[in-house]
Design an enzyme around this catalytic site. Sequence first.
Site, PDB file in Angstrom:
ATOM      1  N   ARG A 141      10.633  28.326 -19.507  1.00  0.00           N
ATOM      2  CA  ARG A 141      11.907  29.169 -19.796  1.00  0.00           C
ATOM      3  C   ARG A 141      12.559  28.993 -20.851  1.00  0.00           C
ATOM      4  O   ARG A 141      13.067  29.690 -21.627  1.00  0.00           O
ATOM      5  CB  ARG A 141      12.505  29.069 -18.499  1.00  0.00           C
ATOM      6  CG  ARG A 141      12.248  29.669 -17.058  1.00  0.00           C
ATOM      7  CD  ARG A 141      13.017  29.367 -16.007  1.00  0.00           C
ATOM      8  NE  ARG A 141      14.132  30.456 -16.125  1.00  0.00           N
ATOM      9  CZ  ARG A 141      15.541  29.990 -16.484  1.00  0.00           C
ATOM     10  NH1 ARG A 141      15.558  28.763 -16.721  1.00  0.00           N
ATOM     11  NH2 ARG A 141      16.222  30.936 -16.418  1.00  0.00           N
ATOM     12  N   HIS A 194       7.739  18.310 -10.570  1.00  0.00           N
ATOM     13  CA  HIS A 194       8.162  19.114  -9.194  1.00  0.00           C
ATOM     14  C   HIS A 194       6.889  19.776  -8.883  1.00  0.00           C
ATOM     15  O   HIS A 194       5.963  19.292  -7.933  1.00  0.00           O
ATOM     16  CB  HIS A 194       9.109  20.135  -9.689  1.00  0.00           C
ATOM     17  CG  HIS A 194      10.485  19.394  -9.979  1.00  0.00           C
ATOM     18  ND1 HIS A 194      11.155  18.576  -9.142  1.00  0.00           N
ATOM     19  CD2 HIS A 194      11.399  19.699 -11.083  1.00  0.00           C
ATOM     20  CE1 HIS A 194      12.182  17.996  -9.809  1.00  0.00           C
ATOM     21  NE2 HIS A 194      12.356  18.929 -11.057  1.00  0.00           N
ATOM     22  N   ASP A 222      15.392  12.075 -10.789  1.00  0.00           N
ATOM     23  CA  ASP A 222      15.736  13.165 -10.971  1.00  0.00           C
ATOM     24  C   ASP A 222      17.212  13.360 -10.925  1.00  0.00           C
ATOM     25  O   ASP A 222      17.952  12.576 -11.845  1.00  0.00           O
ATOM     26  CB  ASP A 222      15.159  14.405 -10.040  1.00  0.00           C
ATOM     27  CG  ASP A 222      15.272  15.575 -10.670  1.00  0.00           C
ATOM     28  OD1 ASP A 222      15.995  15.845 -11.953  1.00  0.00           O
ATOM     29  OD2 ASP A 222      14.874  16.521 -10.184  1.00  0.00           O
TER      30      ASP A 222
END
Length: 463
Positions: free
Chosen positions: A219, A278, A329
């Site tokens: 993205r 992920h 994370d």
Amino acid sequence: MGNVREQTGPRRIWARAALTADGWVEDVAIGIDSEGRISEVVPGAAPEAERRGVILPAPANLHSHAFQRAMAGLTERRGPDPRDTFWTWRRLMFRFLDRLTPEDVEAIAAFVQMEMLEAGFACNTEFHYLHHQPGGAPYARIAEMSERIVAAAAETGIGLTLLPVLYEQGGCDGRELAPGQVRFGNDPERFARLHEAAGAALAALPADARLGVAPHSLRAVTPGGLAAAVALVAGAPVHMHLAEQVAEVEEVLAAYGARPVEWLLDHADVGPEWCLIHCTQMEPPETLALAATGAVAGLCPITESSLGDGIFDGVRFLGAGGRFGIGSDSNIRISLCEEFRTLEYSQRLRDRSRAALATPDRSTGRRIFEDAARGGAQAAGRGAGSIAVGEWADLLALDTAHPDMEGRRGDTVIDSFIFAGGSGIVTDVWSAGRHVVSEGRHRGREGIVSRYRATLARLGEVL
């Protein structure tokens, strides 16, 4: 704590038992040379002056956004939408980071790294995307924020793999960065200069420090930007968020005509230097295809649970020979054993099974621990991950006098650490031979905590 170089060997550590590259060994002496590498592993050795109970390879934390640690506990309310989502949390995160100064980032990073070490991690792989001033203008030293991460590592003694992040756009349609994203943004040319300056800053650290690159996500980078970023680091780590959220998958599919994993494997030479973070939204064929590349799946089970990302298909991926490692994370909770436990329990809940990731010859805890140690080292570009001659001496010691360790031997030591005990069982950690945690506490804890408290007090209530 002083200069981290001063904490390195040579030394010899004796343990009642150790999980080595050749399996469990008893009465073992581990030698560490002056560079911080393992120089010998001697089974059946006589006890040395420096004695421990059980020694394991200390894993690398393969994915961290250090600054988010200061947000922990501040995002547990419903957003304005009836259904709270990752995207609501993301908007709150953007508001928070707009307050952070370079001094704040250094103090937070040092605190995060200290907690990682006390939890049993030996290395911090920092996915570092907070580059610029509020408003998006670069600092006078373009890599100032990277320098702050390096300064924190110099203080804590943690191994550091620094991954400057390329972030070009607000979405696959090429839209401009939103106000909350402008501190991340670079075009490939400016990013190349930032990346070079970050590498120069790393020269202040010991020889185990590494530099990689992180094109943020499909993205946030263009196909051209992705290729340019990868070209900066031949043979070094390349990390990327991939297939984390359903909305992300849908956006990539609409823009590129393929799901994220499918598109990336078709358009990039994904191999062992890559770590895809992920991957909680994969179809079975994608899971098998990713496993076949030799890339590492970077799993962050606590954060993935917190954000409702979904469940990684660990049983299928590991069954196909896939490699994985563990990261903290968002750093909402930094716990090596809890990350492992959450990973295993997610598989059990989904499949209504037990011992989901165990094998006939390795218990659940041992398989997760060993594979994550090796995969994390691979993802960090770090010659570690097992107790073997020539590896960096990334080690952790467990307290065999702890009640949960009573009578435990072999694989049940790790099972008890992960599923019954916790971080309080970690007594010592060495990072490339630097003895940074002793009796469960980081040697610079008092000063690091004091500066972190002052930072939180200055930030105040921002959400």
